[in-house]
Structure formats: structure tokens, C-alpha cells
Motif scaffolding. Structure first.
Motif: not given
Ligand code: ZN
Length: 348
Positions: A65, A68, A279
Motif C-alpha cells: 500500500t 502504491a 491493496s
């Protein structure tokens, strides 16, 4: 545009791409020793410790996460790495988590939520247990796979001896089959992979009855329970990510089924952890633009494929590439890491 200008721009793009910060997402499944590992899912605890030792002096390690989010904001740290695990095996808690804690390395575990607390193994392990252990099977198999039926005359694949099992310990797909039984196993895997979930569940039950076994999950191969996942999440080193409910190949499911698989896995993990799940990883690495769109719509910040490449600020956060890690010692792992960093395909 003049040819000279086009060439200059292409040169500038190549230079920019070469010096741009790049991150690498590593993909693990199990931290365990196994006598039979056709998909190369197992890394031994010893080798995993050696790999973490290499990573601890490599560069920043983020969870998926965080990576990202960094991609979304155009701030991917140079030489960053993300460590990910797929499926939710019990050894992630018993073997991987203590080592991750010891080295202070965060990781993301993608969980197929329909298997949480199940007394059955993941379906690909189930057929390995049924078909790649020593023993003799019946002459003929008729399997109803919902949309189609298949029959096999086993012939030489009927028998698998302990010696054959021992000598094929190092076999990995897609290497040549060491025995006719291994070819049969891979054929059955392909049929189940293409089957809808309901047909696969029925076919697995029929396959177990046909093979003369109804054994439950092997203790070391089972999926984690909700309590165990909650404990991992509370530990702070591991974040949980979603990985569908039943682990289908999503692009071959209907849009309605894809939506259920993605949204329900998100909700189950949010229920277990009490917080938002950031995620997602596509089961089998399979996705299309519709799948990626649904994952985005579900509020995830990023998703992983299994395409081997590096992550840059220009990557699509919903198509993040990953590199699978095999049972390499620290030295070989470091070599693969360097090759992956240079954008070269790692050799096994
Ligand atoms: Zn998986």
C-alpha cells in the motif's frame, strides 16, 4: 516533427527512464520445506532469513500500500523493495513473520478469504496431495467439470512409487514431466483452473473419492484462521491485502462474479482487521481492464500482477509488476536481485 527532434526526444526519454527511481516487488507464497513443490512456492526458512539479510542492506522496504501510494504521488523511492506473500498460508505466521520482525522488514500478505479457517487445502495443493503422493490410482477417471466432461485412461500414470516421488523432488513446472503421473497431474490442474468455482469444488470432492482419500488439510499446508490473521495484522509488521474469495482466474468470470470476489474479500479482511484494506493481488496474476477497473472502484490503492518488471513513477498502480522468488540462498538471491534491478530476466 523533424527526424532530428524525434531522435533527441527518444534519447532524452531513454536517459530519463534509465536514471528514474525504480522499485521491485517480490512475490513469495510459502516459507517451508517441501518434498513436492511443482509450482516452486516454497522458500526454506533458512534461505528466507538469508534473503532478508540481503534486503536489510539493500534499500528502503515498503509494504504494497505504501508503494502504491508512492507511485500515485510520483515519489517512488530509489531502490525500494516490497515483500509480498500470496494466498495466506499458516507458515506465513509461524515462519515468515518472526523473521520479518527480526529484520524489521514490512510485508504484505494477500489472502484468498474464502479459505480462511478452512480445513481444506488450497485447491492446487489439494490435487498435489491427491495425485503426487506415492500410490496406485484406478484405471480410468471421468470428471464432470460443469461446462465440459473429460475422461482419462491412466495407463502408466496409475502407479507412482516412493522412489519416483523422491527422484522428482526438484521438478518444477514447466520442466519436462518426470513420470506419466506428473503429466496427468498437470492436465487435471489445467482443467480445474479453467472451471468455475462450483464445478471445481464438486470435481475436487469427486477426485478425492476416486483417489480413495478424504484426508483433511496437512497441518503445515493449511490456510490461516481469522484469529491468526488478526494477530498478524495487530503485530504491525505485516499488512493484509485482498486476493479474491475463491482464487479464480478473474477475467474468465462474469462481471458480477468478479465484483463479488473483489468486494467480498475486501469486506472480510476489513471485518477481521477493523480497518480499510489498501491493496489487492490478482489470483494467478490474471486480470483485464475490467478487473483492474473493479479493483479501483472497490477503493484499493494498488494491485499486483505477476508480470516480471520494475515499478516506476510511470507504472499503473493497478498493474504493478512483481518478481517471483525461488528457494535461493542469500548469494543467489543477491545475484537475482541485481539482475532484476538491471531489468534482466532472472534465470532459475
Ligand atoms: Zn494466489
Amino acid at each position: 516533427m523533424s527526424t532530428a527532434l524525434r531522435k533527441a526526444r527518444s534519447w532524452a526519454r531513454r536517459v530519463r527512464d534509465r536514471i528514474a527511481p525504480k522499485a521491485l516487488v517480490l512475490m513469495y507464497h510459502r516459507i517451508a520445506e517441501s518434498d513436492s513443490d511443482p509450482w516452486g512456492l516454497c522458500v526454506s526458512p533458512q534461505h528466507f532469513a538469508e534473503q532478508l539479510d540481503v534486503l536489510s542492506s539493500h534499500g528502503p522496504v515498503l509494504n504494497l500500500t505504501q508503494l502504491a501510494t508512492a507511485v500515485q504521488s510520483g515519489r517512488v523511492p530509489r531502490n525500494a523493495v516490497a515483500v509480498t506473500f500470496d494466498d495466506g498460508y499458516i507458515d506465513n505466521l509461524e515462519q515468515a513473520a518472526p523473521l520479518l520482525e527480526r529484520y524489521g522488514i514490512p510485508a504484505t500478505i494477500f489472502v484468498a478469504t474464502g479459505y480462511i479457517g478452512s480445513s481444506r487445502e488450497y485447491w492446487w495443493d489439494d490435487i498435489e496431495r491427491l495425485l503426487l503422493q506415492p500410490g496406485t490410482l484406478p484405471d480410468r477417471l471421468d470428471l464432470d467439470l460443469g461446462e465440459f466432461k473429460r475422461s482419462w485412461e491412466l495407463g502408466e500414470a496409475r502407479t507412482l512409487t516412493p522412489e519416483q516421488v523422491a527422484s522428482s523432488r526438484a521438478w518444477r513446472i514447466p520442466e519436462p514431466y518426470p513420470t506419466p503421473r506428473h503429466a496427468f497431474f498437470h492436465d487435471i490442474w489445467g482443467c480445474l483452473y479453467r472451471s468455475p468455482q462450483e464445478s471445481r469444488t464438486t470435481a475436487l470432492r469427486n477426485l478425492a473419492a476416486w483417489a480413495g482419500t478424504t484426508k483433511q488439510a496437512r497441518p503445515g499446508v493449511r490456510p490461516m484462521t481469522a484469529e491468526e490473521l488478526g494477530r498478524l495484522d495487530a503485530g504491525g509488521v505485516v499488512e493484509l491485502g485482498a486476493h479474491s474469495v475463491t482464487h479464480p482466474s478473474l477475467p474468465i468470470c462474469t462481471p458480477e462474479t468478479q465484483r463479488l470476489e473483489i468486494f467480498q474479500s475486501r469486506d472480510r479482511l476489513a471485518e477481521i482487521t477493523g480497518h480499510r484494506i489498501g491493496s489487492f493481488a490478482y489470483p494467478h496474476g490474471d486480470f483485464d481492464s475490467q478487473t483492474a477497473g473493479l479493483v479501483r472502484e472497490a477503493g484499493f490503492l494498488g494491485a499486483c500482477s505477476t508480470r516480471r518488471d520494475l515499478v516506476t513513477n510511470r507504472s499503473d498502480p493497478f498493474r504493478l509488476p512483481r518478481a517471483g522468488v525461488l528457494d535461493w540462498n542469500g548469494e543467489i538471491f543477491a545475484r537475482h536481485l541485481a539482475e532484476l534491478r538491471r531489468g534482466k530476466p532472472a534465470r532459475h
